[in-house]
Design an enzyme around this catalytic site. Structure first.
Site, mmCIF file in Angstrom:
data_model
loop_
_atom_site.group_PDB
_atom_site.id
_atom_site.type_symbol
_atom_site.label_atom_id
_atom_site.label_comp_id
_atom_site.label_asym_id
_atom_site.label_seq_id
_atom_site.Cartn_x
_atom_site.Cartn_y
_atom_site.Cartn_z
ATOM 1 N N LYS A 121 1.888 -3.775 6.728
ATOM 2 C CA LYS A 121 2.327 -3.758 5.324
ATOM 3 C C LYS A 121 3.847 -3.590 5.257
ATOM 4 C CE LYS A 121 -1.548 -4.535 3.362
ATOM 5 N NZ LYS A 121 -1.805 -5.858 2.826
ATOM 6 N N SER A 125 0.834 -1.202 0.000
ATOM 7 C CA SER A 125 0.000 0.000 0.000
ATOM 8 C C SER A 125 0.866 1.248 0.000
ATOM 9 C CB SER A 125 -0.856 -0.036 1.271
ATOM 10 O OG SER A 125 -1.452 1.202 1.515
ATOM 11 N N TYR A 158 -2.249 -1.319 10.990
ATOM 12 C CA TYR A 158 -2.446 -1.832 9.625
ATOM 13 C C TYR A 158 -1.255 -1.449 8.733
ATOM 14 C CZ TYR A 158 -3.881 -1.949 4.766
ATOM 15 O OH TYR A 158 -3.892 -2.160 3.403
HETATM 16 P P1 NAD Z 1 -11.061 -7.121 1.010
HETATM 17 O O1 NAD Z 1 -11.297 -7.137 2.471
HETATM 18 O O2 NAD Z 1 -12.190 -6.828 0.101
HETATM 19 O O3 NAD Z 1 -10.392 -8.498 0.543
HETATM 20 C C1 NAD Z 1 -9.574 -9.263 1.388
HETATM 21 C C2 NAD Z 1 -10.085 -10.689 1.355
HETATM 22 O O4 NAD Z 1 -9.244 -11.497 2.181
HETATM 23 C C3 NAD Z 1 -11.505 -10.842 1.899
HETATM 24 O O5 NAD Z 1 -12.283 -11.575 0.971
HETATM 25 C C4 NAD Z 1 -11.344 -11.610 3.205
HETATM 26 O O6 NAD Z 1 -12.440 -12.454 3.452
HETATM 27 C C5 NAD Z 1 -10.050 -12.367 2.942
HETATM 28 N N1 NAD Z 1 -9.268 -12.715 4.136
HETATM 29 C C6 NAD Z 1 -8.874 -11.897 5.147
HETATM 30 N N2 NAD Z 1 -8.151 -12.592 6.035
HETATM 31 C C7 NAD Z 1 -8.082 -13.873 5.575
HETATM 32 C C8 NAD Z 1 -7.478 -15.060 6.054
HETATM 33 N N3 NAD Z 1 -6.794 -15.095 7.205
HETATM 34 N N4 NAD Z 1 -7.595 -16.186 5.325
HETATM 35 C C9 NAD Z 1 -8.297 -16.196 4.166
HETATM 36 N N5 NAD Z 1 -8.894 -15.112 3.674
HETATM 37 C C10 NAD Z 1 -8.784 -13.946 4.369
HETATM 38 O O7 NAD Z 1 -9.855 -6.090 0.746
HETATM 39 P P2 NAD Z 1 -9.304 -5.475 -0.614
HETATM 40 O O8 NAD Z 1 -9.652 -4.039 -0.638
HETATM 41 O O9 NAD Z 1 -9.649 -6.326 -1.746
HETATM 42 O O10 NAD Z 1 -7.748 -5.559 -0.320
HETATM 43 C C11 NAD Z 1 -6.952 -6.622 -0.780
HETATM 44 C C12 NAD Z 1 -5.523 -6.409 -0.349
HETATM 45 O O11 NAD Z 1 -5.055 -5.165 -0.855
HETATM 46 C C13 NAD Z 1 -5.323 -6.345 1.159
HETATM 47 O O12 NAD Z 1 -4.083 -6.969 1.462
HETATM 48 C C14 NAD Z 1 -5.253 -4.863 1.437
HETATM 49 O O13 NAD Z 1 -4.515 -4.591 2.594
HETATM 50 C C15 NAD Z 1 -4.536 -4.378 0.196
HETATM 51 N N6 NAD Z 1 -4.785 -2.958 -0.095
HETATM 52 C C16 NAD Z 1 -6.075 -2.502 -0.200
HETATM 53 C C17 NAD Z 1 -6.299 -1.159 -0.465
HETATM 54 C C18 NAD Z 1 -7.708 -0.624 -0.545
HETATM 55 O O14 NAD Z 1 -7.886 0.592 -0.401
HETATM 56 N N7 NAD Z 1 -8.724 -1.435 -0.788
HETATM 57 C C19 NAD Z 1 -5.212 -0.286 -0.642
HETATM 58 C C20 NAD Z 1 -3.921 -0.792 -0.541
HETATM 59 C C21 NAD Z 1 -3.715 -2.126 -0.265
HETATM 60 C C1 WQD Z 2 -9.476 9.624 0.874
HETATM 61 C C2 WQD Z 2 -9.677 11.120 1.057
HETATM 62 C C3 WQD Z 2 -10.139 11.818 3.313
HETATM 63 C C4 WQD Z 2 -14.044 9.915 3.649
HETATM 64 C C5 WQD Z 2 -6.969 4.663 3.258
HETATM 65 C C6 WQD Z 2 -5.947 3.919 4.061
HETATM 66 C C7 WQD Z 2 -4.779 3.526 3.212
HETATM 67 C C8 WQD Z 2 -5.234 2.762 1.967
HETATM 68 C C9 WQD Z 2 -6.352 3.457 1.266
HETATM 69 C C10 WQD Z 2 -5.048 0.402 2.312
HETATM 70 C C11 WQD Z 2 -8.994 11.655 2.299
HETATM 71 C C12 WQD Z 2 -11.296 12.119 2.406
HETATM 72 C C13 WQD Z 2 -12.828 10.360 3.171
HETATM 73 C C14 WQD Z 2 -15.063 10.879 3.919
HETATM 74 C C15 WQD Z 2 -13.582 12.627 3.192
HETATM 75 N N1 WQD Z 2 -5.729 1.461 2.272
HETATM 76 N N2 WQD Z 2 -12.593 11.689 2.943
HETATM 77 N N3 WQD Z 2 -14.786 12.202 3.675
HETATM 78 O O1 WQD Z 2 -7.192 7.919 3.793
HETATM 79 O O2 WQD Z 2 -6.199 7.891 1.491
HETATM 80 O O3 WQD Z 2 -6.362 5.809 2.717
HETATM 81 O O4 WQD Z 2 -7.379 3.824 2.179
HETATM 82 O O5 WQD Z 2 -3.864 0.208 2.257
HETATM 83 O O6 WQD Z 2 -3.924 2.763 3.983
HETATM 84 O O7 WQD Z 2 -5.504 4.767 5.106
HETATM 85 O O8 WQD Z 2 -8.451 6.854 1.854
HETATM 86 O O9 WQD Z 2 -10.781 6.835 1.101
HETATM 87 O O10 WQD Z 2 -10.299 7.049 3.596
HETATM 88 O O11 WQD Z 2 -9.807 8.957 2.083
HETATM 89 O O12 WQD Z 2 -13.377 13.822 2.993
HETATM 90 O O13 WQD Z 2 -16.154 10.563 4.368
HETATM 91 O O14 WQD Z 2 -11.064 11.372 1.231
HETATM 92 O O15 WQD Z 2 -9.937 12.853 4.221
HETATM 93 O O16 WQD Z 2 -8.500 12.923 1.993
HETATM 94 P P1 WQD Z 2 -7.018 7.227 2.532
HETATM 95 P P2 WQD Z 2 -9.912 7.362 2.187
#
Ligand code: NAD
Ligand code: WQD
Length: 340
Positions: free
Chosen positions: A157, A126, A153
């Site tokens: 990562k 991330s 969290y």
């Molecule tokens: P999500 O929660 O939709 O998907 C994660 C999946 O993993 C879920 O289906 C959950 O049931 C499964 N899971 C969790 N723990 C498990 C375990 N111990 N065993 C088996 N399955 C398990 O999340 P996502 O948004 O699709 O994110 C996927 C990956 O990308 C994650 O590693 C997340 O940290 C990373 N990521 C997400 C974002 C974001 O904003 N969505 C941003 C950066 C990184």
């Molecule tokens: C985006 C922007 C808020 C909600 C998070 C995690 C990060 C990554 C992605 C996994 C910001 C603004 C939001 C609302 C708002 N996940 N906002 N009103 O904070 O960039 O990141 O998700 O790895 O680790 O921290 O994403 O979607 O929460 O916010 O104004 O109701 O929207 O302030 O500027 P963020 P977000």
């Protein structure tokens, strides 16, 4: 046809990636414990691709049953590891749960992969690892220093990345690609798969679409007094389908190309920073729906601005996030309408 194991494959990014893998000709086995996803996602994948992926309802923390999946599918050539807990706020409340799940799952996986001589892993990292980059590092590239994590969290990562590097150092035949996602948004254009809301959304886009649908009364914009052109925070919002396609490129590269570094890190972003207010305006334009919103105070712990330099992924993976913003925002809205 190579087989790829996708942990977390019924989740938001995982399900979109499974679709792209199948459409690129890969066989897919999903491992997911459904802790944050729904079994119906499999139907959506099948409707889009015509193929139902193999599904194993297994927890990555359950070593014995996780290991057995590799026994049942001896043709696995690579793993994409999405499975993790991902809610930043919850990780502050329940740090042990986050360390246990996000670290334990990866440790089990690397151990089991080694036992079964599976040598290729793609890992979901991330942009949170960069924290707030210094001005001279914006847009941020992969060489920018990682900053002390702001949440358990985020820390998982960073530690996950370190675990992969340490294991690759010890196990010379392990290949890893670490993908640092910026802010994934939107849903498949079919509206058959998308992001499942879990309670009150913390992320911007689900809050926007729920407000537009009347589920939430008002979107709160967290701050308009930042040092940005319109005062609201800036992020690099990337379409989840573009993001999914980058995983196929990463797998293709690991399976087919020589001369790679043993561990490679790529930013996955658009290279374009957008403010919260630009997203609101973009949503209204793309959908014709007026959003009820108000400016409120800053959200604690928010980063002011971060967006990606994505040249490395563009040049080395031959991948670019190029879906227009209005199409992305429309896909999010169509998915919301299907949910509500
Ligand atoms: P999500 O929660 O939709 O998907 C994660 C999946 O993993 C879920 O289906 C959950 O049931 C499964 N899971 C969790 N723990 C498990 C375990 N111990 N065993 C088996 N399955 C398990 O999340 P996502 O948004 O699709 O994110 C996927 C990956 O990308 C994650 O590693 C997340 O940290 C990373 N990521 C997400 C974002 C974001 O904003 N969505 C941003 C950066 C990184
Ligand atoms: C985006 C922007 C808020 C909600 C998070 C995690 C990060 C990554 C992605 C996994 C910001 C603004 C939001 C609302 C708002 N996940 N906002 N009103 O904070 O960039 O990141 O998700 O790895 O680790 O921290 O994403 O979607 O929460 O916010 O104004 O109701 O929207 O302030 O500027 P963020 P977000």
């Amino acid at each position: 046809m190579s087989r790829i194991l996708v942990t977390g494959g019924t989740g938001y990014i995982g399900s979109h990636t499974v679709v792209e893998l199948i459409q690129a000709g890969y066989q897919v086995t999903i491992v997911d414990n459904l802790s944050n996803s729904n079994i119906d996602v499999l139907q959506g994948i099948e409707q889009i691709t015509g193929v139902k992926p193999d599904f194993e309802n297994v927890d990555c923390l359950d070593y014995k049953n996780f290991n057995a999946v590799f026994d049942r599918f001896p043709d696995i050539e690579g793993v994409i590891h999405f499975a993790a807990s991902k809610a930043v706020g919850e990780s502050v409340e329940k740090p042990l749960m986050y360390y246990r799940n996000n670290l334990g799952s990866l440790v089990n996986l690397l151990d089991i992969m080694n036992q079964h001589k599976v040598k290729n892993i793609v890992f979901s990292s991330s942009c949170t690892v960069y924290g707030q980059p210094d001005a001279e590092h914006l847009p941020v590239d992969e060489t920018a220093p990682r900053k002390t994590a702001l949440s358990p969290y985020g820390n998982t990562k960073q530690i996950n990345e370190d675990i992969i590097c340490d294991q690759a150092h010890a196990q010379k035949d392990l290949n890893a690609v670490i993908l640092r996602y910026f802010n994934p948004i939107g849903a498949h254009p079919s509206a058959l798969i998308g992001e499942l809301p879990n309670g009150v959304p913390n992320n911007l886009l689900p809050f926007v679409t729920q407000t537009a649908a009347g589920i939430r009364e008002k979107l709160r914009v967290f701050g308009n007094d930042y040092n940005t052109p319109d005062g609201s925070c800036i992020r690099d919002y990337i379409y989840v389908v573009d993001l999914a396609k980058a995983h196929v490129k990463a797998i293709d590269r690991m399976l087919n190309e020589n001369g790679r570094d043993q561990v490679e890190v790529f930013n996955l972003g658009t290279g374009r920073g957008l403010s919260v207010l630009e997203i609101i305006r973009g949503f209204e334009q793309a959908t014709g729906v007026k959003l009820n919103y108000e400016i409120v105070g800053r959200r604690e712990g928010d980063i002011e601005q971060v967006w990606a330099k994505a040249d490395k992924a563009n040049n080395v993976l031959g991948w670019k996030a190029d879906t227009p913003l209005d199409a992305i925002l429309l896909s999010a809205w169509q998915w919301q309408q299907r949910l509500s």
